[in-house]
Design an enzyme around this catalytic site. Structure first.
Site, PDB file in Angstrom:
ATOM      1  NE  ARG A 165      85.182   2.658  56.138  1.00 39.50           N
ATOM      2  CZ  ARG A 165      84.784   1.459  55.693  1.00 39.50           C
ATOM      3  NH1 ARG A 165      83.587   1.014  55.926  1.00 39.50           N
ATOM      4  NH2 ARG A 165      85.620   0.712  55.015  1.00 39.50           N
ATOM      5  NE  ARG A 189      89.607  -0.825  50.751  1.00 37.77           N
ATOM      6  CZ  ARG A 189      89.567  -2.093  50.315  1.00 37.77           C
ATOM      7  NH1 ARG A 189      90.275  -2.451  49.248  1.00 37.77           N
ATOM      8  NH2 ARG A 189      88.832  -2.965  50.938  1.00 37.77           N
ATOM      9  CE  LYS A 226      84.852  -3.378  57.847  1.00 40.99           C
ATOM     10  NZ  LYS A 226      86.176  -3.639  57.236  1.00 40.99           N
TER      11      LYS A 226
HETATM   12  P1  AP5 Z   1      85.366  -9.363  54.066  1.00 39.77           P
HETATM   13  O1  AP5 Z   1      84.466 -10.143  54.932  1.00 39.77           O
HETATM   14  O2  AP5 Z   1      84.848  -8.788  52.810  1.00 39.77           O
HETATM   15  O3  AP5 Z   1      86.092  -8.223  54.929  1.00 39.77           O
HETATM   16  P2  AP5 Z   1      85.630  -6.742  55.259  1.00 39.77           P
HETATM   17  O4  AP5 Z   1      86.196  -6.430  56.586  1.00 39.77           O
HETATM   18  O5  AP5 Z   1      84.184  -6.618  55.034  1.00 39.77           O
HETATM   19  O6  AP5 Z   1      86.495  -5.927  54.203  1.00 39.77           O
HETATM   20  P3  AP5 Z   1      86.090  -5.053  52.923  1.00 39.77           P
HETATM   21  O7  AP5 Z   1      86.847  -5.574  51.779  1.00 39.77           O
HETATM   22  O8  AP5 Z   1      84.638  -4.918  52.807  1.00 39.77           O
HETATM   23  O9  AP5 Z   1      86.847  -3.719  53.230  1.00 39.77           O
HETATM   24  P4  AP5 Z   1      86.394  -2.269  53.561  1.00 39.77           P
HETATM   25  O10 AP5 Z   1      86.020  -2.211  54.975  1.00 39.77           O
HETATM   26  O11 AP5 Z   1      87.508  -1.397  53.139  1.00 39.77           O
HETATM   27  O12 AP5 Z   1      85.226  -2.050  52.516  1.00 39.77           O
HETATM   28  P5  AP5 Z   1      83.793  -1.383  52.537  1.00 39.77           P
HETATM   29  O13 AP5 Z   1      82.999  -2.065  51.527  1.00 39.77           O
HETATM   30  O14 AP5 Z   1      83.269  -1.295  53.915  1.00 39.77           O
HETATM   31  O15 AP5 Z   1      86.646 -10.280  53.747  1.00 39.77           O
HETATM   32  C1  AP5 Z   1      87.664  -9.832  52.865  1.00 39.77           C
HETATM   33  C2  AP5 Z   1      88.206 -11.028  52.063  1.00 39.77           C
HETATM   34  O16 AP5 Z   1      88.790 -11.967  52.974  1.00 39.77           O
HETATM   35  C3  AP5 Z   1      87.107 -11.795  51.321  1.00 39.77           C
HETATM   36  O17 AP5 Z   1      87.620 -12.260  50.112  1.00 39.77           O
HETATM   37  C4  AP5 Z   1      86.767 -12.960  52.268  1.00 39.77           C
HETATM   38  O18 AP5 Z   1      86.296 -14.076  51.599  1.00 39.77           O
HETATM   39  C5  AP5 Z   1      88.119 -13.225  52.925  1.00 39.77           C
HETATM   40  N1  AP5 Z   1      87.999 -13.705  54.303  1.00 39.77           N
HETATM   41  C6  AP5 Z   1      87.086 -13.341  55.255  1.00 39.77           C
HETATM   42  N2  AP5 Z   1      87.295 -13.994  56.408  1.00 39.77           N
HETATM   43  C7  AP5 Z   1      88.371 -14.806  56.207  1.00 39.77           C
HETATM   44  C8  AP5 Z   1      89.085 -15.717  57.033  1.00 39.77           C
HETATM   45  N3  AP5 Z   1      88.729 -15.952  58.315  1.00 39.77           N
HETATM   46  N4  AP5 Z   1      90.156 -16.342  56.505  1.00 39.77           N
HETATM   47  C9  AP5 Z   1      90.545 -16.120  55.214  1.00 39.77           C
HETATM   48  N5  AP5 Z   1      89.894 -15.274  54.374  1.00 39.77           N
HETATM   49  C10 AP5 Z   1      88.831 -14.607  54.873  1.00 39.77           C
HETATM   50  O19 AP5 Z   1      84.104   0.097  52.035  1.00 39.77           O
HETATM   51  C11 AP5 Z   1      84.522   0.360  50.722  1.00 39.77           C
HETATM   52  C12 AP5 Z   1      84.594   1.853  50.483  1.00 39.77           C
HETATM   53  O20 AP5 Z   1      83.295   2.437  50.627  1.00 39.77           O
HETATM   54  C13 AP5 Z   1      85.470   2.651  51.462  1.00 39.77           C
HETATM   55  O21 AP5 Z   1      86.817   2.653  51.061  1.00 39.77           O
HETATM   56  C14 AP5 Z   1      84.818   4.033  51.393  1.00 39.77           C
HETATM   57  O22 AP5 Z   1      85.197   4.689  50.215  1.00 39.77           O
HETATM   58  C15 AP5 Z   1      83.350   3.698  51.288  1.00 39.77           C
HETATM   59  N6  AP5 Z   1      82.667   3.566  52.598  1.00 39.77           N
HETATM   60  C16 AP5 Z   1      82.051   2.447  53.090  1.00 39.77           C
HETATM   61  N7  AP5 Z   1      81.518   2.675  54.302  1.00 39.77           N
HETATM   62  C17 AP5 Z   1      81.796   3.980  54.590  1.00 39.77           C
HETATM   63  C18 AP5 Z   1      81.533   4.803  55.713  1.00 39.77           C
HETATM   64  N8  AP5 Z   1      80.853   4.339  56.783  1.00 39.77           N
HETATM   65  N9  AP5 Z   1      81.995   6.082  55.685  1.00 39.77           N
HETATM   66  C19 AP5 Z   1      82.652   6.573  54.610  1.00 39.77           C
HETATM   67  N10 AP5 Z   1      82.955   5.844  53.514  1.00 39.77           N
HETATM   68  C20 AP5 Z   1      82.535   4.553  53.500  1.00 39.77           C
HETATM   69 MG    MG Z   2      83.009  -5.456  53.749  1.00 38.37          MG
END
Ligand code: AP5
Ligand code: MG
Length: 187
Positions: free
Chosen positions: A88, A144, A13
């Site tokens: 979410r 998660r 994402k």
């Molecule tokens: P990346 O692009 O970072 O993926 P992502 O979907 O953004 O995943 P996140 O790690 O951000 O996960 P998340 O959704 O749990 O975290 P968030 O920060 O939103 O890619 C991941 C990895 O893969 C990277 O190393 C990248 O380089 C690699 N990659 C990407 N594309 C690739 C490809 N095509 N091939 C190979 N490798 C690839 O949330 C974190 C925490 O915050 C949550 O657990 C919660 O506690 C809180 N939170 C955030 N938003 C909310 C909300 N709206 N409501 C409540 N709590 C929330």
């Molecule tokens: Mg992310």
């Protein structure tokens, strides 16, 4: 253009949201990034959310909605934004409708990134090994994923009813996935 990016942790994402935001010239509003920034800064919000994030649990809706609203009110988000990792929960999705309606705007696209769990674990463990995030250990990754299934996956049906969901196969290279997104969004 207001675009939502839904999908499990590690689905790409953030990576794709960044590319799309750059192409459309609109800000990316990524709640996870904003929360991590607050934790680093040691702000009141940061202190309130840290434990939830470390455990892989969702942060309470009121904190999230306030944070998003603050960013939507900025001038650079007047004509569009990419929402990454938000909404979410159903309550957050209802808040999106209200926030956009209040601005006379509406959602242009809901993108759902689809990536198998084995690949998610591989990606996040790789990031963790490279010194990445503290919530990227295996038990927290699994928590998660299960929180996603329980609280966020129902949004697929919520938006599906409006015929607004576009599935993006998240496997393949970053460039291939970006090309797929470009095709859907039309820009
Ligand atoms: P990346 O692009 O970072 O993926 P992502 O979907 O953004 O995943 P996140 O790690 O951000 O996960 P998340 O959704 O749990 O975290 P968030 O920060 O939103 O890619 C991941 C990895 O893969 C990277 O190393 C990248 O380089 C690699 N990659 C990407 N594309 C690739 C490809 N095509 N091939 C190979 N490798 C690839 O949330 C974190 C925490 O915050 C949550 O657990 C919660 O506690 C809180 N939170 C955030 N938003 C909310 C909300 N709206 N409501 C409540 N709590 C929330
Ligand atoms: Mg992310």
């Amino acid at each position: 253009m207001f675009v939502l990016i839904l999908g499990p942790p590690g689905a790409g994402k953030g990576t794709q949201g960044e590319i799309l935001a750059g192409r459309l010239g609109v800000p990316k509003i990524a709640t996870g990034d904003l929360l991590r920034e607050a934790v680093r800064a040691g702000s009141q919000v940061g202190r309130r959310v840290k434990d939830y994030m470390d455990r892989g649990e969702l942060v309470p809706d009121d904190v999230i909605v306030r944070l998003v609203e603050e960013h939507l009110n900025r001038e650079d988000a007047a004509t569009g934004a990419i929402f990454d990792g938000f909404p979410r929960t159903i309550a957050q999705a209802e808040a999106v409708d209200q926030l956009l309606n209040g601005r006379g705007a509406r959602l242009s696209h809901v993108l759902l990134f689809d990536v198998p769990e084995e690949e998610i674990e591989r990606r996040l463990l790789r990031r963790s090994a490279l010194g990445g995030r503290t919530d990227d250990d295996l038990p927290t990754i699994r928590r998660r994923l299960s929180v996603y299934q329980q609280s966020t996956a129902p949004l697929v049906a919520y938006y599906g009813k409006r015929g607004a969901v576009h599935r993006v196969p998240g496997m393949g290279t970053v460039e291939e996935v970006a090309e797929h997104v470009r095709h859907i969004v039309g820009r």
